[in-house]
Design a protein around this motif. Structure first.
Motif, PDB file in Angstrom:
ATOM      1  N   SER A  45     -34.055 -15.143  15.602  1.00 13.41           N
ATOM      2  CA  SER A  45     -35.295 -15.243  15.801  1.00 13.41           C
ATOM      3  C   SER A  45     -36.547 -15.979  15.848  1.00 13.41           C
ATOM      4  CB  SER A  45     -35.356 -14.954  13.780  1.00 13.41           C
ATOM      5  OG  SER A  45     -34.198 -13.765  13.881  1.00 13.41           O
ATOM      6  N   ALA A  98     -37.041 -14.831   3.826  1.00 12.30           N
ATOM      7  CA  ALA A  98     -37.567 -13.076   4.033  1.00 12.30           C
ATOM      8  C   ALA A  98     -38.698 -12.736   4.896  1.00 12.30           C
ATOM      9  CB  ALA A  98     -36.993 -12.349   2.814  1.00 12.30           C
ATOM     10  N   ALA A  99     -39.598 -13.457   4.078  1.00 12.46           N
ATOM     11  CA  ALA A  99     -41.263 -13.093   4.702  1.00 12.46           C
ATOM     12  C   ALA A  99     -42.087 -13.977   5.638  1.00 12.46           C
ATOM     13  CB  ALA A  99     -41.981 -12.452   3.845  1.00 12.46           C
ATOM     14  N   PHE A 106     -41.240 -20.804   7.726  1.00 18.47           N
ATOM     15  CA  PHE A 106     -39.445 -20.701   7.887  1.00 18.47           C
ATOM     16  C   PHE A 106     -39.067 -21.811   7.468  1.00 18.47           C
ATOM     17  CE2 PHE A 106     -35.663 -21.096   9.565  1.00 18.47           C
ATOM     18  CZ  PHE A 106     -34.794 -20.328   8.861  1.00 18.47           C
ATOM     19  N   ARG A 167     -33.041 -10.898   6.509  1.00 15.80           N
ATOM     20  CA  ARG A 167     -34.286 -10.385   5.833  1.00 15.80           C
ATOM     21  C   ARG A 167     -34.338  -9.706   4.324  1.00 15.80           C
ATOM     22  NH1 ARG A 167     -38.722 -12.303   7.767  1.00 15.80           N
ATOM     23  NH2 ARG A 167     -39.307 -12.809  10.450  1.00 15.80           N
ATOM     24  N   TRP A 170     -32.126 -12.346   1.908  1.00 12.45           N
ATOM     25  CA  TRP A 170     -32.098 -12.919   1.381  1.00 12.45           C
ATOM     26  C   TRP A 170     -33.568 -12.448   0.253  1.00 12.45           C
ATOM     27  CZ3 TRP A 170     -31.653 -17.887   1.212  1.00 12.45           C
ATOM     28  CH2 TRP A 170     -30.485 -18.853   2.044  1.00 12.45           C
TER      29      TRP A 170
END
Length: 421
Positions: A45, A98-99, A106, A167, A170
């Protein structure tokens, strides 16, 4: 009438113990160690090359040491504040992961999430001391510390069950961190008494003159206590070097040398977590026996698991058994470090922070040394050297504790002032 010779200690109920295990599981096994399990999904990702992923892992270790250093300084007097920082940093960091819309965001979230573990250990060591009768303290410290294994199991299950939906995983980790933090704060039976009440009990136990003497010499006593940790610090650092091989390169060994598929190697890590969780069963044994026995046994078991994993990486049975033994031995060994700090340092929380910082620094150094040795000589020799490092740590501890007395609870005897006798 005279006051009792033993200070009254509030006893926390089951909520506190369960919540403390949950907070350790969330901060260590999930928010910190979960990074490696989810790294393949993260790499798909975000722009994470192997080099960047490794640097981020090293950065998380440095951040851990920073937060543990803050715990070293503040947990003895402000354990509830450190508990709030542990739960909130782990939760906010996990929610940020997660977001995360970009690699930079990140990266910051991973570093923030990793801070929670550094705050959690010293905070919970202090709160366990305040909420547990002295003769049960060592056992409860080991039970709480076993939360790392439960967290590793949960991380492995989340990685397998949710897969690409990382996601959501987390988000759940953030929720678990908040739940553990709130449970600890609510279950803390000493919260209504505060430091002043605990200090008054201690003064009543030894008399006002002794209390004044301790206040005048407090900083000196603390310094002597921390100086006494020089050998445990060395043992923890060398042990960190030895156990880094499995933590950092264990799954690579199983997949590259043993030909395991990714799902099966993740299963081995679940077995490792199950072993860590099973360390709760060793708590009574650790509390009953001396450190000169429990440290060598747990560290040598780590060495055996490290060597065993390298001997037959293609055997599912042997690899899973070695992973489970490693998780059991490692978690039990870190419990011994907590008991060692409690028995040796003038502040249990500060001593635990110091030993855990030394352990993580050893793992950071061991990761670099192990990586270089793998490239030069292969996995077999590298894991043998790692096992030997654990053996050195065990031998050194035996030599330094051979002539020291043991206390009734199995720890090293702490020097006591004449006034307390």
């Amino acid at each position: 009438m005279k006051r009792p010779l033993q200070p009254s200690v509030p006893t926390a109920g089951p909520l506190f113990a369960v919540a403390a295990v949950t907070l350790i599981a969330a901060t260590y096994g999930l928010a910190r160690l979960g990074y490696g399990l989810f790294l393949p999904a993260f790499s798909a990702s975000f722009e994470l090359t192997p080099a960047v992923g490794g640097l981020l892992s090293s950065g998380a270790s440095v951040i851990y040491c920073v937060s543990a250093g803050l715990g070293f300084a503040y947990a003895p007097r402000h354990p509830r504040l450190m508990t709030i920082l542990a739960g909130s940093t782990a939760a906010l960091g996990s929610a940020g992961i997660a977001a995360a819309p970009s690699t930079g965001f990140f990266t910051a979230a991973v570093l923030l999430a990793g801070m929670g573990a550094g705050f959690a250990s010293p905070a919970l060591v202090e709160l366990v001391q305040r909420n547990t009768k002295p003769f049960h303290a060592a056992k409860r410290q080991s039970v709480v510390n076993s939360g790392t294994g439960f967290g590793v199991v949960a991380a492995g299950l989340l990685a397998l069950l949710l897969g690409p939906a990382w996601r959501l995983a987390w988000v759940l980790i953030a929720v678990i961190a908040v739940a553990g933090m709130i449970g600890v704060l609510l279950g803390d039976a000493s919260r209504n008494r505060g430091n002043a009440g605990l200090q008054n009990d201690a003064e009543g136990a030894n008399g006002n003159d002794d209390a004044g003497q301790r206040q005048r010499g407090g900083s000196q006593q603390r310094g002597l206590g921390l100086a006494a940790l020089k050998w445990p610090l060395a043992a923890a650092f060398i042990y960190g070097i030895g156990c880094a091989a499995v933590w950092v390169y264990g799954r690579t060994l199983l997949e590259d040398q043993g030909g395991m598929p990714v799902a099966l190697s993740a299963g081995a890590w679940i077995a490792l977590g199950v072993g860590g969780a099973a360390a709760v069963l060793t708590a009574p044994w650790l509390a009953r026996h001396s450190i000169r026995l429990t440290w060598p046994v747990t560290v040598l078991a780590t060495a055996a698991a490290t060597a065993g994993m390298a001997l037959a990486p293609g055997s599912t049975g042997i690899s899973f058994a070695a992973a489970a033994l490693f998780g059991l031995a490692y978690t039990a060994a870190t419990s011994v470090l907590i008991i060692w700090a409690t028995a040796t340092a003038s502040s249990s929380a500060a001593g635990t922070s110091a030993l855990f910082i030394s352990l993580i620094l050893g793992q950071a150094a061991g990761a670099a040394l192990t990586g270089a040795l793998i490239e030069a000589s292969g996995f077999g020799l590298t894991f043998a050297v790692a096992a030997a490092a654990c053996g050195i740590s065990a031998a050194g501890a035996i030599a330094r504790t051979q002539n020291q007395h043991t206390s009734e609870d199995g720890g090293l005897r702490v020097a006591r002032s004449d006034a307390a006798s």
